[in-house]
Design an enzyme around this catalytic site. Structure first.
Site, PDB file in Angstrom:
ATOM      1  N   ARG A  52       5.940   6.697   7.474  1.00 61.52           N
ATOM      2  CA  ARG A  52       5.898   6.209   6.091  1.00 61.52           C
ATOM      3  C   ARG A  52       5.082   4.922   5.985  1.00 61.52           C
ATOM      4  NH1 ARG A  52       6.699   1.914   3.032  1.00 61.52           N
ATOM      5  NH2 ARG A  52       8.420   1.361   4.378  1.00 61.52           N
ATOM      6  N   HIS A 246       5.595  -7.725  11.183  1.00 60.80           N
ATOM      7  CA  HIS A 246       4.210  -7.268  11.238  1.00 60.80           C
ATOM      8  C   HIS A 246       3.452  -8.108  12.257  1.00 60.80           C
ATOM      9  CE1 HIS A 246       3.606  -4.627   7.425  1.00 60.80           C
ATOM     10  NE2 HIS A 246       4.649  -4.283   8.114  1.00 60.80           N
ATOM     11  N   CYS A 277      -3.058  -3.987   7.390  1.00 60.31           N
ATOM     12  CA  CYS A 277      -2.460  -4.918   6.446  1.00 60.31           C
ATOM     13  C   CYS A 277      -3.296  -4.899   5.176  1.00 60.31           C
ATOM     14  CB  CYS A 277      -2.422  -6.318   7.047  1.00 60.31           C
ATOM     15  SG  CYS A 277      -1.732  -7.537   5.928  1.00 60.31           S
ATOM     16  N   ASN A 286       1.997  -3.198  11.162  1.00 58.85           N
ATOM     17  CA  ASN A 286       3.257  -2.996  11.886  1.00 58.85           C
ATOM     18  C   ASN A 286       3.133  -3.258  13.389  1.00 58.85           C
ATOM     19  OD1 ASN A 286       5.189  -1.806   9.874  1.00 58.85           O
ATOM     20  ND2 ASN A 286       3.481  -0.380   9.616  1.00 58.85           N
TER      21      ASN A 286
END
Lengths: 336, 359
Positions: A52, A246, A277, A286
């Site tokens: 996702r 992140h 990003c 991530n």
């Protein structure tokens, strides 16, 4: 892209890595977390957000059958939670347009949860119709981010979600809450830890069983992580907290380590570090699940995840996306 | 987490936030200036370039961390492209101007083994020598030491290994034999008042032997320290270490070597470097090796990264309120400079992310 041979841990690395089991290469294992002290967890639940959060931020749109295969492969690694898709309008997130087909198409492994993101009641209903048994909602610790992202204030967004919470409660569906921008906001800059605590508290009080604290732009460092968690831990029980770091500035694992030292035992990550990003073109997003598992294995913390299988999944999805992995562990053990 | 606009170049708040994180740019209030300790072996520079740091819970971390910049040596040594001498000199000068207190310049090894370092003498002679900045060079033996001194070196480094196999494969002799060679260097250096830094490779794992016992690392470190090395840099040569193995290794070494004489040299091959460095600092280590732009791959894992990027380390230290005296922006610039020369992308995440905002 050149054909990739199967990634395997090279012989020399396997020698350096004492596997926890025959099927699982990993770094030298220490006895359960003496490094983390008494507060450190013995087990960590990894919430895999690659399908996702990861794919959502990838340019190339991935075909439905590939997404399904991807999630099925992830299920085989031992990951306990895999965020499958997002029931948002395809107008906003074209990558997630096939949400219903994906959710219906994946194999639901026993003992594995497949939460899906939902923005509102309509999305919730669509998700449940498609077979969802767990959902996620997201708030923000920054008013400006909330306005720019979903066009309403934090309070208004929580209002919207209260309808969802009611419906979820009635249907016995657990709800996970995300809080964005916990360590910094692209629009507001610094975010007060007290504000994060306030939003987390509200979401927990509404009925979310877990609150995932997201360093959305990756600016956090161990100091700001510690400060923010100290504030949130006053309002939400430790067992209900997760961190979603992140790696845009390379700080994710160090930040995660500090969270673990404070007793957090749920960590979000994305296989291969999928997803860039949106606020820093070309930068990473991530943290990579492989790198996280490598660290946890080395700390003697149980995750239930087979690192070798995970690397295979990473190779698979990177090939499908025609991109290099963002995982350092994958890069180090790659045979090109 | 949902859809967001992609262009945030003009987002002032984000830029402001990054500036706070990266470097405040403002001189600190007078009362916050600290005169750093100076002792015979380790002169630290007074710096007035640090921001206020919060008092809370920082007691477990050092107030100042000395960064040893190994890009020009350890970094370039592992890069395929041969860099012209003048570019090397310019890189080192830029790094000095960025405020880095120690910059490892080159290596006086045979050019047959390390072609990249063939111009060691010219580089040593060509660089600007900024006051307060130290310029150690690697010297594998007495011959290298003599060449280094002739070229104007005022500090040298020697490297042992915690693994017999690694020692034999890397420098063709046992650990014991290598220690004997270094003792000759150390003795002469002592007579000439030249400080010697010692490295211990494979401190957290060896490509040939696998697991390395912490007690072995402690033993080798002790030998180097006893012969007169003022500082021992514990190197995770293949980057396999994690916070757990780092802690165990440091606990063993700290029984033999004073904390202030210890440094960590973490490789980021498995992405563990910053977590390992944080762990070391939590145990009181206050000297960290790193390489601008994360230069240098790993000779044992093709395509993998090697040294941790100086920019990423400084970003973390700045965020923790730890003083380094280093201007992160200037390091990023130096990194961009050398990456252009090498025709490669930076390995620093901070540099990658910052390039968007033209800070």
């Amino acid at each position: 892209m050149a054909a990739l041979t199967r990634r395997a841990v090279p012989r020399w690395a396997a020698a350096a890595l004492r596997p926890m089991s025959a099927a699982r290469p990993g770094p030298p294992v220490t006895p359960p977390s003496p490094q983390l002290g008494s507060a450190g967890p013995r087990r960590v639940k990894i919430v895999e957000v690659g399908p996702r959060d990861g794919l959502q931020n990838e340019q190339a749109v991935v075909p439905t059958e590939v997404k399904i295969r991807f999630i099925d492969m992830l299920s085989e690694t031992g990951l306990p939670v895999i965020e499958a898709t997002s029931f948002v309008s395809p107008k906003w997130v074209p990558q997630m347009a096939d949400h219903a087909e994906v959710l219906k198409g994946i194999e639901k492994f026993p003992g594995v949860s497949y939460p899906v993101l939902i923005p509102n009641l309509k999305g919730f209903q669509a998700a449940v119709t498609a077979g969802a048994r767990e959902v996620s909602i997201f708030g923000a610790a920054s008013e400006l981010f909330s306005k720019k992202n979903i066009n309403c204030s934090i309070d208004e967004s929580l209002q919207r979600f209260s309808e969802v919470m009611e419906a979820a409660r009635a249907a016995n569906i657990p709800v996970r809450g995300y809080v964005s921008c916990v360590l910094g906001c692209p629009y507001e800059g610094k975010i007060a830890p007290a504000k994060v605590a306030e939003v987390a508290k509200k979401m927990y009080a509404m009925g979310c069983y877990e609150i995932s604290l997201g360093d959305t732009i990756g600016v956090g460092t161990p100091g700001s992580m510690k400060e923010m968690l100290s504030a949130v831990m006053k309002e939400v029980p430790l067992g209900a907290l997760a961190v979603h770091c992140h790696d845009t500035y390379g700080q994710a694992l160090a930040n995660t380590l500090v969270a673990l030292q404070m007793g957090v035992s749920v960590v979000d990550s994305s296989v291969s570090g999928l997803g860039g990003c949106p606020y820093a073109q070309g930068a990473s997003g991530n943290v990579a699940t492989e790198d996280l598992v490598y660290m946890l294995d080395g700390l003697g913390i149980h995750t239930g995840v087979d690192l070798q299988k995970l690397m295979d999944v990473g190779a698979f999805i990177c090939k499908a996306l025609n991109r290099r992995s963002n995982s350092k562990v994958a890069q180090a053990t790659c045979r090109l | 987490m949902g859809t967001v606009p992609s262009a945030l170049k003009h987002c002032l708040s984000y830029q402001h936030l990054l500036r706070e994180q990266l470097w405040s740019g403002e001189p600190p209030p007078a009362q916050a200036r600290v005169l750093l300790k100076e002792d015979n072996k380790n002169v630290l520079t007074v710096t007035d370039l640090y921001r206020d740091y919060k008092e809370y819970q920082k007691s477990e971390l050092p107030e100042y961390v000395k960064i040893i910049e190994v890009g020009p040596r350890d970094g370039l040594q592992n890069e395929k492209v041969i860099v012209p001498t003048d570019i090397k000199i310019e890189l080192i000068n830029q790094l000095a101007k960025a405020g880095l207190p120690v910059i490892e310049v080159t290596s006086f090894v045979s050019s047959k083994w390390v072609p990249q370092m063939a111009d060691h003498t010219e580089v040593m002679r060509g660089i600007e020598r900024h006051p307060g900045v130290r310029y150690p060079v690697l010297t594998p033996n007495l011959r290298g030491f003599h060449s280094a001194i002739s070229a104007g070196a005022t500090e040298v480094s020697v490297f042992g290994a915690a693994s017999e196999s690694f020692s034999k494969r890397n420098i063709n002799c046992s650990i014991e034999e290598s220690i004997e060679r270094f003792e000759e260097v150390a003795k002469l250096a002592r007579n000439m008042n030249i400080p010697v830094r010692g490295y211990v490779s494979c401190a957290l794992g060896c490509p040939y032997e696998g697991n390395i016992k912490p007690v072995k690392v402690a033993e080798v470190s002790k030998r180097l320290y006893s012969m007169g090395c003022y500082e021992i840099s514990l190197a995770d040569t293949i980057g396999v270490g994690t916070p757990g193995s780092m802690k165990r290794m440091l606990e063993a070494v700290m029984k033999e070597i004073p904390l202030t004489a210890l440094a960590v040299h973490c490789h980021d091959t498995y992405g563990q470097a910053l977590a390992n460095i944080l762990t070391a600092m939590q145990m009181g280590v206050s000297v960290v090796d790193s390489a601008v732009a994360g230069l240098g791959g790993c000779p044992y894992a093709k395509g993998a990264t090697g040294n941790v990027a100086t920019e990423d380390v400084i970003y973390m230290l700045n965020g923790l309120g730890i003083n380094t005296g280093v201007n992160l922006y200037k390091v990023i610039e130096a990194g961009n400079f050398i990456c252009t020369a090498l025709s490669r992308k930076t390995n620093s995440k901070v540099a990658q992310a910052s390039s968007v905002f033209e800070l």
